[in-house]
Design an enzyme around this catalytic site. Structure first.
Site, short mmCIF file in Angstrom:
data_model
loop_
_atom_site.label_atom_id
_atom_site.label_comp_id
_atom_site.label_asym_id
_atom_site.label_seq_id
_atom_site.Cartn_x
_atom_site.Cartn_y
_atom_site.Cartn_z
N GLU A 61 0.86 -1.20 0.00
CA GLU A 61 0.00 0.00 0.00
C GLU A 61 0.89 1.25 0.00
O GLU A 61 1.88 1.30 0.71
CB GLU A 61 -0.93 -0.02 1.23
CG GLU A 61 -1.71 1.25 1.49
CD GLU A 61 -2.50 1.77 0.29
OE1 GLU A 61 -3.23 0.98 -0.35
OE2 GLU A 61 -2.39 2.97 -0.01
N ASP A 121 5.42 2.57 -3.15
CA ASP A 121 4.80 2.72 -4.46
C ASP A 121 5.21 1.50 -5.28
O ASP A 121 6.39 1.19 -5.39
CB ASP A 121 5.30 4.01 -5.13
CG ASP A 121 4.53 4.30 -6.41
OD1 ASP A 121 4.24 3.35 -7.18
OD2 ASP A 121 4.20 5.47 -6.64
N ASP A 153 -6.78 2.16 -8.65
CA ASP A 153 -7.15 3.53 -9.02
C ASP A 153 -7.21 3.65 -10.55
O ASP A 153 -6.29 3.20 -11.24
CB ASP A 153 -6.12 4.53 -8.47
CG ASP A 153 -6.15 4.56 -6.94
OD1 ASP A 153 -7.20 4.20 -6.35
OD2 ASP A 153 -5.14 4.96 -6.33
N LYS A 164 -7.15 10.12 -16.86
CA LYS A 164 -6.52 10.92 -17.93
C LYS A 164 -5.52 10.06 -18.71
O LYS A 164 -4.72 9.35 -18.11
CB LYS A 164 -5.78 12.12 -17.33
CG LYS A 164 -6.74 13.16 -16.77
CD LYS A 164 -5.99 14.38 -16.26
CE LYS A 164 -7.01 15.34 -15.69
NZ LYS A 164 -6.49 16.10 -14.56
N ASP A 182 -14.86 -2.51 -10.71
CA ASP A 182 -16.21 -2.20 -11.22
C ASP A 182 -16.11 -1.13 -12.30
O ASP A 182 -17.15 -0.66 -12.77
CB ASP A 182 -17.12 -1.72 -10.08
CG ASP A 182 -16.73 -0.33 -9.61
OD1 ASP A 182 -15.51 -0.06 -9.55
OD2 ASP A 182 -17.63 0.48 -9.32
N GLU A 195 -13.02 -4.48 0.37
CA GLU A 195 -13.87 -3.39 0.89
C GLU A 195 -14.61 -2.69 -0.24
O GLU A 195 -15.82 -2.44 -0.15
CB GLU A 195 -13.01 -2.37 1.65
CG GLU A 195 -12.82 -2.73 3.10
CD GLU A 195 -11.35 -2.86 3.52
OE1 GLU A 195 -10.45 -2.83 2.65
OE2 GLU A 195 -11.11 -3.03 4.73
N TYR A 196 -13.89 -2.37 -1.32
CA TYR A 196 -14.53 -1.66 -2.44
C TYR A 196 -15.54 -2.55 -3.15
O TYR A 196 -16.58 -2.08 -3.60
CB TYR A 196 -13.45 -1.19 -3.44
CG TYR A 196 -12.91 0.18 -3.09
CD1 TYR A 196 -12.20 0.38 -1.92
CD2 TYR A 196 -13.10 1.26 -3.94
CE1 TYR A 196 -11.71 1.63 -1.59
CE2 TYR A 196 -12.61 2.52 -3.62
CZ TYR A 196 -11.91 2.69 -2.45
OH TYR A 196 -11.42 3.94 -2.13
N GLU A 197 -15.23 -3.83 -3.24
CA GLU A 197 -16.15 -4.76 -3.92
C GLU A 197 -17.49 -4.80 -3.20
O GLU A 197 -18.55 -4.77 -3.82
CB GLU A 197 -15.51 -6.15 -3.95
CG GLU A 197 -16.32 -7.20 -4.67
CD GLU A 197 -15.54 -8.51 -4.79
OE1 GLU A 197 -14.37 -8.56 -4.37
OE2 GLU A 197 -16.12 -9.49 -5.31
N1 SAM Z 1 -7.83 -3.04 -2.89
C1 SAM Z 1 -8.67 -2.32 -1.95
C2 SAM Z 1 -10.11 -2.70 -2.15
O1 SAM Z 1 -10.44 -3.31 -3.19
O2 SAM Z 1 -10.92 -2.43 -1.26
C3 SAM Z 1 -8.46 -0.80 -2.05
C4 SAM Z 1 -8.82 -0.16 -3.37
S1 SAM Z 1 -8.39 1.58 -3.44
C5 SAM Z 1 -9.39 2.19 -4.70
C6 SAM Z 1 -6.80 1.54 -4.24
C7 SAM Z 1 -5.64 1.48 -3.27
O3 SAM Z 1 -4.44 1.29 -4.01
C8 SAM Z 1 -5.45 2.76 -2.48
O4 SAM Z 1 -5.35 2.45 -1.10
C9 SAM Z 1 -4.16 3.36 -3.03
O5 SAM Z 1 -3.44 4.11 -2.07
C10 SAM Z 1 -3.42 2.11 -3.47
N2 SAM Z 1 -2.45 2.36 -4.56
C11 SAM Z 1 -2.70 3.03 -5.71
N3 SAM Z 1 -1.59 3.08 -6.48
C12 SAM Z 1 -0.62 2.41 -5.80
C13 SAM Z 1 0.74 2.13 -6.07
N4 SAM Z 1 1.34 2.56 -7.20
N5 SAM Z 1 1.45 1.42 -5.18
C14 SAM Z 1 0.85 1.00 -4.01
N6 SAM Z 1 -0.44 1.25 -3.70
C15 SAM Z 1 -1.17 1.94 -4.58
#
Ligand code: SAM
Length: 212
Positions: free
Chosen positions: A68, A95, A117, A121, A153, A193-195
């Site tokens: 994360e 990252d 995410d 863009k 989704d 959680e998002y699902e």
């Molecule tokens: N996977 C979880 C779920 O399905 O409930 C969280 C989804 S959330 C939309 C996306 C997560 O990915 C965020 O917590 C974000 O900080 C993390 N994230 C996005 N880009 C990332 C990256 N390059 N490296 C590590 N984490 C990343």
């Protein structure tokens, strides 16, 4: 998802035994961290960690590493682990761009991307976790015969992810445009959680399983 202004998040994470603090230093040594030779599966962008912790409870013979980017989000997962520790889970705050500096060649048995995410863009396409740039990084760390599973989704992101496969040298093993009504692919599904949130709103969940 990003939670702001959580005092002491970095300190709590810095002191946690469940967080690997020098991940680059562990390249090639991840089995040593777990003290066994079980396969290592990773989730990239795990958010608050519910999926990876539920997976770890369901599959005690697999080691899981959750990745994360943000301390403020990772903190939630660390707090849950402190309350209900699991021997087969570790976390990294990083990252995922530098993932190939953290895991050795073929060190990973499976990769999960859940509700990544979308970076809508065009100029940000390289930041999307299922992009060809990221698939190239995953290729370096995933064992031969290993696969990657992606759920979302977001239809645009899913179509983009499908189009990235061929140029990156991957192929789809299984695809569904409605996971929750696909009995075969739903078997053993663990909700993120998002699902849970988006399916409760009536959104279809897309999923692919890919290999190269
Ligand atoms: N996977 C979880 C779920 O399905 O409930 C969280 C989804 S959330 C939309 C996306 C997560 O990915 C965020 O917590 C974000 O900080 C993390 N994230 C996005 N880009 C990332 C990256 N390059 N490296 C590590 N984490 C990343």
């Amino acid at each position: 998802m990003r939670l702001r202004n959580i005092t002491g998040a970095r300190e709590l994470i810095g002191n946690s035994e469940f967080v690997i603090h020098d991940p680059e230093g562990q390249k090639g040594n991840w089995h040593g961290i777990f003290g066994n030779n079980n396969p290592i599966h990773i989730e990239i962008g795990m958010g608050k960690g519910r999926f990876i912790m539920d997976m770890a409870k369901a599959h005690a013979d697999i080691n899981y590493v959750g990745i994360e980017k943000y301390s403020s989000v990772l903190l939630r997962a660390v707090q849950k682990m402190e309350q209900d520790p699991l021997a087969n889970v570790r976390f990294i705050r990083m990252d995922a761009e530098s993932i190939a500096e953290v895991f050795g060649k073929e060190e990973i048995g499976r990769i999960y991307l859940n509700f990544s995410d979308p970076w809508p863009k065009d100029r940000h396409a390289k930041r999307r976790l299922p992009s060809r740039e990221f698939l190239g990084r995953y290729d370096k760390i995933l064992e031969k015969g290993g696969h990657l599973e992606f759920k979302t989704d977001n239809e645009d992101l899913f179509r983009f992810a499908m189009e990235e496969l061929e140029p990156a040298g991957w192929r789809a093993k299984k695809v569904t445009f409605d996971l929750h009504h696909d009995a075969e692919m739903l078997e053993g599904n663990i909700m993120t959680e998002y699902e849970e949130r988006f399916s409760a709103m009536g959104n279809a969940i897309y999923k692919y399983v890919i290999e190269r």
